[in-house]
Design an enzyme around this catalytic site. Structure first.
Site, PDB file in Angstrom:
ATOM      1  N   SER A 123    -103.008  13.435  -0.702  1.00  0.00           N
ATOM      2  CA  SER A 123    -103.310  12.540  -1.825  1.00  0.00           C
ATOM      3  C   SER A 123    -103.913  11.236  -1.343  1.00  0.00           C
ATOM      4  CB  SER A 123    -102.031  12.168  -2.569  1.00  0.00           C
ATOM      5  OG  SER A 123    -101.334  13.283  -2.971  1.00  0.00           O
ATOM      6  N   HIS A 144    -107.567  18.796  -3.554  1.00  0.00           N
ATOM      7  CA  HIS A 144    -106.458  17.985  -4.075  1.00  0.00           C
ATOM      8  C   HIS A 144    -106.034  18.481  -5.456  1.00  0.00           C
ATOM      9  CE1 HIS A 144    -104.816  13.830  -5.401  1.00  0.00           C
ATOM     10  NE2 HIS A 144    -103.892  14.528  -4.791  1.00  0.00           N
ATOM     11  N   GLU A 156    -109.582  18.025  -7.118  1.00  0.00           N
ATOM     12  CA  GLU A 156    -110.605  17.168  -6.517  1.00  0.00           C
ATOM     13  C   GLU A 156    -111.019  17.816  -5.194  1.00  0.00           C
ATOM     14  OE1 GLU A 156    -109.460  12.680  -8.100  1.00  0.00           O
ATOM     15  OE2 GLU A 156    -108.474  13.405  -6.306  1.00  0.00           O
ATOM     16  N   ASN A 194    -106.496   8.817  -8.503  1.00  0.00           N
ATOM     17  CA  ASN A 194    -105.504   7.834  -8.082  1.00  0.00           C
ATOM     18  C   ASN A 194    -106.091   6.433  -7.939  1.00  0.00           C
ATOM     19  OD1 ASN A 194    -103.261   9.427  -8.193  1.00  0.00           O
ATOM     20  ND2 ASN A 194    -103.350  10.030  -6.041  1.00  0.00           N
TER      21      ASN A 194
HETATM   22  N1  LIG Z   1     -95.993  15.712  -5.104  1.00  0.00           N
HETATM   23  C1  LIG Z   1     -97.151  15.411  -5.681  1.00  0.00           C
HETATM   24  O1  LIG Z   1     -97.188  14.981  -6.837  1.00  0.00           O
HETATM   25  C2  LIG Z   1     -98.438  15.636  -4.934  1.00  0.00           C
HETATM   26  C3  LIG Z   1     -99.626  15.760  -5.669  1.00  0.00           C
HETATM   27  C4  LIG Z   1    -100.813  16.020  -4.989  1.00  0.00           C
HETATM   28  C5  LIG Z   1    -100.809  16.112  -3.615  1.00  0.00           C
HETATM   29  N2  LIG Z   1     -99.631  15.960  -2.923  1.00  0.00           N
HETATM   30  C6  LIG Z   1     -99.689  16.112  -1.447  1.00  0.00           C
HETATM   31  O2  LIG Z   1     -99.235  17.422  -1.121  1.00  0.00           O
HETATM   32  C7  LIG Z   1     -98.568  17.391   0.136  1.00  0.00           C
HETATM   33  C8  LIG Z   1     -97.172  17.944  -0.011  1.00  0.00           C
HETATM   34  O3  LIG Z   1     -96.481  17.218  -0.995  1.00  0.00           O
HETATM   35  P1  LIG Z   1     -95.156  17.791  -1.689  1.00  0.00           P
HETATM   36  O4  LIG Z   1     -94.865  16.853  -2.806  1.00  0.00           O
HETATM   37  O5  LIG Z   1     -95.296  19.240  -1.963  1.00  0.00           O
HETATM   38  O6  LIG Z   1     -94.088  17.550  -0.510  1.00  0.00           O
HETATM   39  P2  LIG Z   1     -92.694  18.275  -0.279  1.00  0.00           P
HETATM   40  O7  LIG Z   1     -91.885  17.351   0.558  1.00  0.00           O
HETATM   41  O8  LIG Z   1     -92.139  18.795  -1.551  1.00  0.00           O
HETATM   42  O9  LIG Z   1     -93.085  19.557   0.634  1.00  0.00           O
HETATM   43  C9  LIG Z   1     -93.597  19.463   1.929  1.00  0.00           C
HETATM   44  C10 LIG Z   1     -93.170  20.723   2.676  1.00  0.00           C
HETATM   45  O10 LIG Z   1     -93.880  20.774   3.910  1.00  0.00           O
HETATM   46  C11 LIG Z   1     -92.991  21.238   4.921  1.00  0.00           C
HETATM   47  N3  LIG Z   1     -93.513  20.803   6.220  1.00  0.00           N
HETATM   48  C12 LIG Z   1     -93.501  19.552   6.730  1.00  0.00           C
HETATM   49  N4  LIG Z   1     -94.126  19.553   7.924  1.00  0.00           N
HETATM   50  C13 LIG Z   1     -94.538  20.822   8.160  1.00  0.00           C
HETATM   51  C14 LIG Z   1     -95.261  21.456   9.222  1.00  0.00           C
HETATM   52  N5  LIG Z   1     -95.670  20.767  10.275  1.00  0.00           N
HETATM   53  N6  LIG Z   1     -95.495  22.772   9.107  1.00  0.00           N
HETATM   54  C15 LIG Z   1     -95.077  23.494   8.057  1.00  0.00           C
HETATM   55  N7  LIG Z   1     -94.395  22.948   7.021  1.00  0.00           N
HETATM   56  C16 LIG Z   1     -94.138  21.629   7.074  1.00  0.00           C
HETATM   57  C17 LIG Z   1     -91.652  20.657   4.553  1.00  0.00           C
HETATM   58  O11 LIG Z   1     -90.598  21.403   5.125  1.00  0.00           O
HETATM   59  C18 LIG Z   1     -91.681  20.738   3.025  1.00  0.00           C
HETATM   60  O12 LIG Z   1     -91.106  21.942   2.545  1.00  0.00           O
HETATM   61  C19 LIG Z   1     -98.655  15.961   0.636  1.00  0.00           C
HETATM   62  O13 LIG Z   1     -99.791  15.822   1.447  1.00  0.00           O
HETATM   63  C20 LIG Z   1     -98.816  15.172  -0.648  1.00  0.00           C
HETATM   64  O14 LIG Z   1     -99.455  13.939  -0.456  1.00  0.00           O
HETATM   65  C21 LIG Z   1     -98.452  15.744  -3.555  1.00  0.00           C
END
Ligand SMILES: NC(=O)c1ccc[n+]([C@@H]2O[C@H](COP(=O)([O-])OP(=O)(O)OC[C@H]3O[C@@H](n4cnc5c(N)ncnc54)[C@H](O)[C@@H]3O)[C@@H](O)[C@H]2O)c1
Length: 506
Positions: A123, A144, A156, A194
């Site tokens: 993000s 994204h 995106e 964003n």
């Molecule tokens: N939550 C949102 O609203 C949102 C929206 C758009 C984008 N994002 C992006 O998506 C990504 C994930 O966000 P999320 O909210 O799903 O996070 P989250 O914490 O729910 O999930 C992340 C997962 O990645 C795993 N992980 C961490 N390091 C790892 C690695 N090296 N190898 C394999 N697995 C690994 C963790 O164990 C966890 O289960 C981030 O980059 C975030 O910025 C989030």
């Protein structure tokens, strides 16, 4: 390169909130999906979560059990990263950390096919800097998704400096085949949504800080006059103030502390207090059991025996208000003028970004009552007004009575430049204009992103066009004069459009 066909295997790395959702989207489109998470059991839990949600659809008769079983069979949790090697597209959705993501991308480059596309769901991290350590950064692209990925239409497609255009096109076409609404954006802080959405929160937060009105009133205005699904306070309570405040800070700092993105002290206080919104039971509103949402401020009904409205000149975007008054049985007398309504002692006009008090003095019209922008004056159920300090009590009563005769609930806010909807829409359009001016995205993609990503009733650039060439520019110029702050400086593009007498789409 065309869109990836369903024979192409897709891998999703990270099975958290986003990864599981993205895996569901790709599997629903027919791909075999490898789901990997470094946390033991997380990939299985991700798949179980999808099964649980979709089982409800089956139970309601909205999906066949067979289709669900087939879909779940296509999602294969894998314990070892090396098992994703045959994927044609790998989407990473792991923790938001530059070094950890770079490490993962290096591992993927070492084990995946040369023609595999690597996509990041980041993000806030620059796609360019994620690609900087790669052997072949051309194959890295931002993909994204928005939360929850299966429900939110927007994707995106973010191009870093080295991203191969053909790779971005393939991801764009693939996302479209998956039923999403993709847009292109260059790798800049906040990408489109964003960044361009910051004023949606910031202007409401500022109005509360300036004691213009309470959150419940501002939220009601955003919904009932602005046609937004939610106001800024109920929405940030839902998102979580820690999350929303962190995004604002990240964008603010990434743009070298441009005051356009200035974070809010009001929100910082909530975060400091642990009032994070719904998830903590308290934000702007209370979510304790039995707590009731406060009512918006609504003016008490006013009586008036006056039956004649004098319409001086054109009300521009508010013209439908005159039809509403006519339909309510009022006698309309039209004459030349600069766009105002006279009713009893009141003189009503659409805000142009000046304080009512200042404009009343400049125009020698003490009884001036400004009204706010509405998305559609024919349909709006509520409208904000702000009276000049010089206005008589009778003038304010008459202004309320007139709008109430048209069937509107009236919320009187303190006299602040641009009221609520006008200043918010003007600032959203301003940010959209600068994003376009700086090459982040096309005008159409910016509008599409704000509609598909945040359910805005209209894209801010098309909305700005609808207000008439130059109006947004004038409003912002006046707000900037009122505050004397750089924050409200109009985009060069709005200025140019104003003097060229054209819109973004013209
Ligand atoms: N939550 C949102 O609203 C949102 C929206 C758009 C984008 N994002 C992006 O998506 C990504 C994930 O966000 P999320 O909210 O799903 O996070 P989250 O914490 O729910 O999930 C992340 C997962 O990645 C795993 N992980 C961490 N390091 C790892 C690695 N090296 N190898 C394999 N697995 C690994 C963790 O164990 C966890 O289960 C981030 O980059 C975030 O910025 C989030």
């Amino acid at each position: 390169m065309p869109a990836l066909d369903t024979q192409t295997k897709v891998a999703v790395i990270g099975a958290g909130a986003m990864g599981a959702g993205i895996a569901q989207v790709a599997a629903q489109a027919g791909h075999h999906v490898f789901l990997h998470d470094q946390r033991e059991g997380a990939a299985e839990a991700g798949r179980d979560g999808i099964a649980k949600v979709l089982q409800r659809r089956v139970d309601k008769g909205k999906m066949d059990q067979q289709d669900l079983d087939a879909l779940l069979n296509r999602i294969q949790p894998v314990a070892d990263l090396s098992e994703v090697a045959e994927s044609g597209l790998v989407i990473e959705a792991i923790v938001e950390n530059l070094d950890i993501k770079r490490g993962l991308l290096a591992d993927l480059e070492a084990l995946c096919r040369e023609d595999a596309i690597l996509a990041t769901n980041t993000s806030s991290i620059s796609v360019t800097s994620l690609g900087a350590g790669m052997k072949h950064p051309g194959r890295l692209v931002g993909m994204h998704f928005f939360n929850p990925a299966p429900l939110m239409a927007l994707v995106e497609v973010v191009l870093g400096l080295a991203t191969d255009k053909a790779v971005a096109e393939t991801v764009y076409d693939t996302a479209a085949n998956w039923g999403k609404k993709p847009v292109y954006a260059t790798s800049t802080p906040g990408f489109i949504v964003n960044r361009v959405a910051r004023p949606f929160y910031a202007e409401s937060l500022r109005l509360v800080q300036e004691q213009a009105a309470d959150p419940a009133t501002l939220d009601a205005l955003m919904r009932e006059a602005g046609n937004f699904r939610m106001g800024a306070f109920e929405l940030t309570d839902l998102i979580g103030h820690d999350v929303n405040y962190a995004v604002t800070n990240s964008v603010f700092n990434a743009y070298y502390q441009d005051t356009r993105f200035l974070p809010s002290l009001v929100q910082q206080e909530l975060v400091s207090a642990g009032h994070l919104g719904r998830k903590s039971g308290q934000g702007f509103y209370s979510y304790q059991e039995g707590a009731e949402r406060p009512e918006p401020q609504t003016e008490a009904p006013r009586q008036s025996n006056e039956s004649v409205v004098i319409v001086e000149g054109s009300l521009g975007p508010a013209s439908a208000l005159v039809d509403r008054l006519r339909d309510a049985g009022l006698k309309i007398i039209e004459r030349a003028g600069n766009g105002q309504l006279r009713f009893g002692q009141a003189v009503l006009a659409l805000t142009d970004g000046r304080l009512a008090t200042e404009r009343a003095a400049e125009e020698g019209c003490a009884n001036l009552v400004l009204f706010d922008l509405a998305f559609d004056y024919a349909q709006a159920s509520r409208l904000a007004i702000a009276a000049a300090d010089q206005a008589s009590g009778q003038a304010i009563d008459d202004a309320c009575a007139l709008l109430q005769k048209a069937g509107l609930a009236v919320s009187r806010i303190a006299d602040r430049p641009g009221l609520v909807i006008m200043r918010t829409v003007a600032m959203l359009a301003n940010e959209g204009a600068d994003a376009h001016l700086h090459g982040v995205a096309t005008v159409a993609d910016i509008d599409l992103a704000m509609k598909a990503g945040l359910n805005y009733p209209e894209g801010p650039l098309s909305w700005s066009d609808r207000l008439g060439a130059g109006r947004t520019f004038t409003v912002l110029t006046n707000i900037q004069n009122s505050y004397g702050e750089d924050r409200y400086r109009p985009s060069l593009l709005l200025r140019k459009n104003c003097f060229a007498n054209k819109g973004f789409y013209a």
